[in-house]
Each structure stands twice: as structure tokens, then as C-alpha cells.
Scaffold this motif. Structure first.
Motif, PDB file in Angstrom:
ATOM      1  N   GLN A 199      31.537  24.919  44.723  1.00  0.00           N
ATOM      2  CA  GLN A 199      32.729  25.359  44.016  1.00  0.00           C
ATOM      3  C   GLN A 199      33.884  24.444  44.360  1.00  0.00           C
ATOM      4  N   SER A 200      34.698  24.174  43.370  1.00  0.00           N
ATOM      5  CA  SER A 200      35.798  23.239  43.541  1.00  0.00           C
ATOM      6  C   SER A 200      37.005  23.928  44.146  1.00  0.00           C
ATOM      7  N   LEU A 201      37.714  23.180  44.977  1.00  0.00           N
ATOM      8  CA  LEU A 201      38.933  23.713  45.580  1.00  0.00           C
ATOM      9  C   LEU A 201      39.973  22.615  45.632  1.00  0.00           C
ATOM     10  N   SER A 202      41.084  22.809  44.967  1.00  0.00           N
ATOM     11  CA  SER A 202      42.156  21.827  45.018  1.00  0.00           C
ATOM     12  C   SER A 202      42.842  21.897  46.362  1.00  0.00           C
ATOM     13  N   THR A 203      43.244  20.756  46.886  1.00  0.00           N
ATOM     14  CA  THR A 203      43.922  20.710  48.173  1.00  0.00           C
ATOM     15  C   THR A 203      45.262  20.022  48.021  1.00  0.00           C
ATOM     16  N   ARG A 204      46.156  20.366  48.921  1.00  0.00           N
ATOM     17  CA  ARG A 204      47.491  19.796  48.903  1.00  0.00           C
ATOM     18  C   ARG A 204      47.492  18.485  49.681  1.00  0.00           C
ATOM     19  N   ASN A 205      47.999  17.408  49.061  1.00  0.00           N
ATOM     20  CA  ASN A 205      48.116  16.105  49.691  1.00  0.00           C
ATOM     21  C   ASN A 205      46.802  15.582  50.268  1.00  0.00           C
ATOM     22  N   PRO A 240      47.772  13.401  55.968  1.00  0.00           N
ATOM     23  CA  PRO A 240      46.384  13.596  55.567  1.00  0.00           C
ATOM     24  C   PRO A 240      45.379  12.687  56.266  1.00  0.00           C
ATOM     25  N   TRP A 241      45.819  11.873  57.260  1.00  0.00           N
ATOM     26  CA  TRP A 241      44.883  10.956  57.905  1.00  0.00           C
ATOM     27  C   TRP A 241      44.480  11.439  59.289  1.00  0.00           C
ATOM     28  N   SER A 242      44.670  12.706  59.524  1.00  0.00           N
ATOM     29  CA  SER A 242      44.211  13.324  60.765  1.00  0.00           C
ATOM     30  C   SER A 242      42.687  13.283  60.851  1.00  0.00           C
ATOM     31  N   THR A 243      42.170  13.319  62.083  1.00  0.00           N
ATOM     32  CA  THR A 243      40.720  13.409  62.265  1.00  0.00           C
ATOM     33  C   THR A 243      40.180  14.706  61.680  1.00  0.00           C
ATOM     34  N   VAL A 244      40.989  15.764  61.699  1.00  0.00           N
ATOM     35  CA  VAL A 244      40.582  17.026  61.073  1.00  0.00           C
ATOM     36  C   VAL A 244      40.417  16.827  59.569  1.00  0.00           C
ATOM     37  N   SER A 245      41.322  16.056  58.972  1.00  0.00           N
ATOM     38  CA  SER A 245      41.222  15.773  57.544  1.00  0.00           C
ATOM     39  C   SER A 245      39.947  14.996  57.235  1.00  0.00           C
ATOM     40  N   TYR A 246      39.614  14.048  58.105  1.00  0.00           N
ATOM     41  CA  TYR A 246      38.369  13.294  57.920  1.00  0.00           C
ATOM     42  C   TYR A 246      37.163  14.225  57.994  1.00  0.00           C
ATOM     43  N   ALA A 247      37.133  15.079  59.016  1.00  0.00           N
ATOM     44  CA  ALA A 247      36.011  16.009  59.161  1.00  0.00           C
ATOM     45  C   ALA A 247      35.901  16.927  57.949  1.00  0.00           C
ATOM     46  N   TYR A 248      37.035  17.284  57.388  1.00  0.00           N
ATOM     47  CA  TYR A 248      37.072  18.181  56.228  1.00  0.00           C
ATOM     48  C   TYR A 248      36.628  17.466  54.956  1.00  0.00           C
ATOM     49  N   HIS A 249      37.298  16.355  54.628  1.00  0.00           N
ATOM     50  CA  HIS A 249      37.054  15.695  53.351  1.00  0.00           C
ATOM     51  C   HIS A 249      35.761  14.887  53.316  1.00  0.00           C
ATOM     52  N   LYS A 250      35.392  14.287  54.440  1.00  0.00           N
ATOM     53  CA  LYS A 250      34.263  13.363  54.445  1.00  0.00           C
ATOM     54  C   LYS A 250      32.962  13.981  54.950  1.00  0.00           C
ATOM     55  N   ILE A 251      33.060  14.961  55.844  1.00  0.00           N
ATOM     56  CA  ILE A 251      31.847  15.506  56.462  1.00  0.00           C
ATOM     57  C   ILE A 251      31.554  16.917  55.959  1.00  0.00           C
ATOM     58  N   ALA A 252      32.551  17.783  55.998  1.00  0.00           N
ATOM     59  CA  ALA A 252      32.319  19.193  55.655  1.00  0.00           C
ATOM     60  C   ALA A 252      31.865  19.375  54.215  1.00  0.00           C
ATOM     61  N   THR A 253      32.259  18.467  53.334  1.00  0.00           N
ATOM     62  CA  THR A 253      31.850  18.588  51.931  1.00  0.00           C
ATOM     63  C   THR A 253      30.366  18.325  51.735  1.00  0.00           C
ATOM     64  N   LYS A 254      29.725  17.726  52.756  1.00  0.00           N
ATOM     65  CA  LYS A 254      28.287  17.450  52.666  1.00  0.00           C
ATOM     66  C   LYS A 254      27.472  18.261  53.664  1.00  0.00           C
ATOM     67  N   GLU A 255      28.123  18.754  54.713  1.00  0.00           N
ATOM     68  CA  GLU A 255      27.417  19.452  55.783  1.00  0.00           C
ATOM     69  C   GLU A 255      27.908  20.897  55.878  1.00  0.00           C
ATOM     70  N   PRO A 256      27.099  21.865  55.432  1.00  0.00           N
ATOM     71  CA  PRO A 256      27.536  23.268  55.469  1.00  0.00           C
ATOM     72  C   PRO A 256      27.935  23.757  56.850  1.00  0.00           C
ATOM     73  N   MET A 257      27.280  23.259  57.919  1.00  0.00           N
ATOM     74  CA  MET A 257      27.618  23.770  59.254  1.00  0.00           C
ATOM     75  C   MET A 257      29.033  23.359  59.661  1.00  0.00           C
ATOM     76  N   VAL A 258      29.466  22.168  59.247  1.00  0.00           N
ATOM     77  CA  VAL A 258      30.830  21.740  59.556  1.00  0.00           C
ATOM     78  C   VAL A 258      31.825  22.547  58.731  1.00  0.00           C
ATOM     79  N   MET A 259      31.527  22.724  57.445  1.00  0.00           N
ATOM     80  CA  MET A 259      32.405  23.528  56.595  1.00  0.00           C
ATOM     81  C   MET A 259      32.507  24.961  57.114  1.00  0.00           C
ATOM     82  N   SER A 260      31.377  25.528  57.530  1.00  0.00           N
ATOM     83  CA  SER A 260      31.390  26.899  58.043  1.00  0.00           C
ATOM     84  C   SER A 260      32.249  27.006  59.292  1.00  0.00           C
TER      85      SER A 260
END
Length: 494
Positions: free
Chosen positions: A4-10, A52-72
Motif C-alpha cells: 500500500q502506498s503512503l505519501s511522506t513529508r520531505n 531527510p538524510w538521517s540514517t533512520v530515513s535510509y533505513a525507512y526509505h531504502k530497507i524497510a520498503t523491501k524488508e517487512p521485519m525492518v518496517m515492522s
């Protein structure tokens, strides 16, 4: 189930682009609220670099979108933080529980899903650097979750053992290659960069540890694993003493591993890990990492390096304090005590300009929206907190040792170091109150070391306010109040 799509700010992508949840993970309306909250979560503050260049942002945008355990795990952390914040904002939390219990329950459900996915990932025999990255981020987020919202030491120990297993079996074999590759890149000609706006810090020798912009790398050098491994070491020193002996022991095992490598000049050493972790953001982000963020990394490097070296000294103080009784400690030339004291004084000389800048600045706002003054403030506070920690651990042992007085006269006195921690913390709180999560330990020890009741009350209030971000801060706050109110049945550090 389709994502499911989710728009994000910045987001760090094209304006208007949407973010996708990981495959097989559906999002409720509250999940969407949690994802929108991530960029404002305390994790972004703890890890330092701004969205938006935080390591948390990287984990969110680059990893969590492909890995359910990170997103969870990101959903679990956000849900529980929202829940605690809402309770702290309510004058009558009991009446609010019914309407906020959903966020608490959702957080627990997502955590359970992440655990299940992690178990499946660990069953796989062959693990690529990308798989190791996802597993490591998940374990790190679980440690943070258990520390702030969970049962504490017992659960933290389980995840620390998971990190240790991953470290020894999968990360250490790959680190030397990543370190060697980073050193080759450092020797390559660098692109011309206009850093005149960085002022004095542009010529600081610490900047030599930053690599030139680099494209994707094979192996761990192209992931955020080195950075998260470094953050794991920071996570457990020296405040691990608050969580019980088990966690402190595990922390010691990891730190000792890198310090032994350091002493033997073999990779991977702690200095190798630090250098690689500070080179990594431009590499794990890839070509989209903007020049402005690279300059941000550069101008913040002196403060980050002081912060790192202060943590190493704190670990060495902790080890000496834990494993030596009074009569057994040697104060002779070349002893661990003298080496630690010399390192503390060396830092004050090498980072005199940075420390002076912190003392002279009225607030973080003098740098505008750049984070450099934030880094200068909390790194200086961490350094002065290290001085306080050193004095508190060993001042009783120096009683009746006049031969050491002349040597210690060149070190900052306890009262001066305490005053600097409190004064700088006050200035930091006025302009960036949430950044006190970065300085909880120095604030705690300076508060118990000061004789000024006004400052003690101020520290007590500040620590109590941090409780909205996790029960670990509640524990520290209660511990502080016990000591400051005259309960001396406990040691400062237990």
C-alpha cells in the motif's frame, strides 16, 4: 498482499513520490500515522543527522520498503513512542488509556511480527551484505525497543547475543575487505570542493577520514552496517551499568574485541570501524546523496570524533572502575590511570577550538538550520561529562596520595567540569530541548556531583521530561531522585 502506498513529508526523492510498504505488510490508518511520525521520532535525534538524510530515513526509505521485519520494527517503535507521548501529555492518563491503547497494542503486534520475520531470516545459511544489513538494523531497533518500551535487561541481552553472533560469523569476515577498499578510495584524487563556508573546521585534520563521494560498493562498505555497529558500541557505554551486569558484560565483550584489534594493529580495529562508519553515508545512500549533506558530514566530523573518543575513554574508565579495587589500582607512570588521564588532557588540547566554541556560543541557533552547533554542544558536554565521570570514579582513591596532586593539577577540576556540563546543557535545552536525549548520562552524573540545589532540581525536571520517550529515561530519573534526595544506600553507578 500488494503493498500500500503512503505519501511522506520531505522524502529524499522526487517531490510527490510515494513510499511503498514492504511486500506482505498491509498498513492500517494508524500505521500510516506512525510512518508519518518517524521523521519526528526521537530515533532521528538520537542518531544525529537531520531528516531527510538521517540514517533512520535510509533505513525507512531504502530497507524497510523491501524488508517487512525492518518496517515492522519501525512501526512498533513509532507506535509505542506515540503511546508514551500521549500519556505524558494527558493530565488524566487513566481516562485516556481506552482511546490510546490501540497504539500500544499495535506496537506490540508489529514487534511480534518483526521477531517472527527475524527468526526466518536467521535460518538462511547464505547471507548477502544486504541481508546482513537488514538483520543488523532489525536487531538494533529491537535493542532500542526493549530498552525504551520492553522488559529491560533480559530481552536486551538476547538481541545483543544476536548481534554478537552476526558480528563474529558474518560481519568480521567482511570488514577487512571493506576497510581495505575504503583506504584505497582515500588515496584516490579527490574532487575539488568549495568548503570555504566551513571556516576553521575545513582544515581540521579529522576531515582526512572522510572519503570522497563514491558510488555503490560491494560488500559491507556499501551498507550502513559499520555505522550501526558503531552506534551499538555507543549504546552500551557507560550507561549499561543501569541495565544490570549481564548487559554490561556483553557490551564489554564487543568493545574488548575491537580494542584488542586496536592494540595489535590488526583489522578490524576500533579506529578502522570509526573511519569506515563515517565514510559510509555517501556510500549507502549512493549517487543521490547531495553535496550539501557531504559538507554537513565534513563540518560535523570534529564534534563526532570528540564524541567517539570520549566514549572510548568512558569505556576504559568503566573497565578500570569495575575490575580494580582501591588497593589494586596503580597510579604509577604508564599505568591505566595515567594513560586515561593523559588522553583526557590530550582531548582538551586537540579540541580546544571546539570546546571554546561551545562555551562562547549562546545557543545552537547561531548556526541557523545547520546542525554543526548542535554537534559541538553535545560532543563538548559528553567530553566534560567524561571528566566528571573520571573524577567521581577515582577521587576517593586519591585521598592521601599527595604525590598525585601535581600530576592532576593540569586536569580540569571536578567542580569546573560539573559547571560546564550544566551550563552547556542549559543552553542546549533552551534552543534544542529534545537533544537532551543525547546527553542523559553526563547530565545525570553532573547533577549528582553538583552541590547547587537549583541545578539539581533543574536536572531532575529535565530527566523526568525525557520519560515520554521511554521507560529507560524513567529509570534514570528515579535513580537520580533517589541519590539527590539523600538515599546513599546505592552506589552512583548501580
Amino acid at each position: 498482499m500488494p503493498a500500500q502506498s503512503l505519501s511522506t513529508r520531505n522524502p529524499p526523492f522526487v517531490q510527490g513520490q510515494s513510499i511503498q510498504a514492504a511486500n506482505s505488510l498491509s498498513l492500517s490508518e494508524f500505521d500510516r500515522e506512525c510512518l508519518g511520525y518517524i521523521q519526528d521520532s526521537i530515533l532521528v535525534v538520537v542518531l544525529g543527522k537531520h531528516w531527510p538524510w538521517s540514517t533512520v530515513s535510509y533505513a525507512y526509505h531504502k530497507i524497510a520498503t523491501k524488508e517487512p521485519m525492518v518496517m515492522s520494527m519501525m512501526l512498533a517503535s513509532a507506535a509505542r513512542e506515540i503511546y508514551r507521548s500521549r500519556l505524558y501529555d494527558m493530565e488524566n492518563p487513566v481516562g485516556y488509556l481506552s482511546s490510546s491503547e490501540r497504539s500500544d497494542m499495535d506496537g506490540r503486534i508489529h514487534y511480534g511480527r518483526a521477531l517472527s520475520s527475524l527468526r526466518e531470516a536467521l535460518k538462511q545459511e547464505v547471507k548477502s551484505p544486504q541481508q546482513i544489513e537488514a538483520i543488523f538494523i532489525t536487531l538494533w531497533l529491537m535493542i532500542d525497543y526493549e530498552n525504551r518500551f520492553g522488559s529491560g535487561a533480559s530481552a536486551i541481552n538476547i538481541h545483543i547475543r544476536g548481534i554478537e553472533t552476526l558480528l563474529y560469523n558474518h560481519i568480521v569476515p567482511l570488514l577487512p575487505a571493506a576497510i581495505a577498499e575504503s583506504q584505497v578510495l582515500l588515496q584516490q584524487p579527490k574532487a575539488n570542493i568549495n568548503v570555504s563556508s566551513l571556516g576553521e573546521y575545513a582544515s581540521n585534520t579529522d576531515s582526512a577520514t572522510l572519503a570522497p563521494p563514491a558510488g555503490p560498493m560491494d560488500g559491507l562498505g556499501g551498507t550502513c552496517v559499520p555505522l550501526f555497529l558503531l552506534l551499538t558500541l555507543y549504546f552500551f557505554t557507560p550507561a549499561a551499568l543501569f541495565f544490570g551486569s549481564g548487559t554490561a558484560r556483553l557490551d564489554t565483550d564487543i568493545f574488548r574485541f575491537f580494542l584488542r584489534s586496536e592494540a595489535g594493529n590488526t583489522a578490524p580495529s576500533l579506529s578502522d570501524l570509526y573511519r569506515l562508519s563515517r565514510q559510509s553515508p555517501s556510500r549507502f545512500w549512493g549517487d543521490g546523496y547531495p553535496m550539501s549533506s557531504q559538507l554537513d558530514d565534513l563540518e560535523n566530523l570534529p564534534g563526532l570524533t570528540l564524541y567517539h573518543r570520549s566514549h572510548v575513554v568512558q569505556f576504559e574508565i568503566t573497565e578500570m572502575f569495575k575490575h580494580s579495587s582501591g588497593p589494586d589500582i596503580s597510579f604509577e607512570e604508564g599505568s591505566p590511570y595515567q594513560r586515561i588521564a593523559r588522553e583526557i588532557k590530550t582531548l582538551s588540547i586537540e579540541y580546544d577550538t571546539l570546546l571554546t566554541s561551545a562555551k562562547m556560543a549562546t545557543s545552537c541557533d547561531v548556526a541557523g538550520d545547520r546542525r554543526v552547533m548542535e554537534t559541538i554542544f553535545w560532543s563538548a558536554i559528553t567530553y566534560y561529562g567524561t571528566v566528571v565521570y573520571f573524577h567521581l570514579c577515582f577521587e576517593d582513591l586519591l585521598t592521601g596520595r599527595p604525590e598525585l596532586q601535581s600530576y592532576n593539577q593540569s586536569m580540569l577540576p571536578l567542580t569546573t567540569a560539573v559547571s560546564l556540563v550544566l551550563e552547556l546543557s542549559l543552553k542546549l535545552h533552551r534552543s534544542r530541548p529534545r537533544l537532551l536525549v543525547r546527553i542523559t548520562w553526563p547530565l545525570f552524573i553532573a547533577g549528582i556531583a553538583t552541590s547547587d540545589r537549583i541545578y539539581q532540581d533543574w536536572v531532575s525536571i529535565r530527566l523526568r521530561e525525557l520519560g515520554r520517550y521511554g521507560q529507560n529515561y524513567d529509570r534514570i530519573s528515579r535513580r537520580f531522585d533517589e541519590i539527590s534526595q539523600g538515599d546513599h544506600s546505592h552506589s552512583y553507578f548501580h
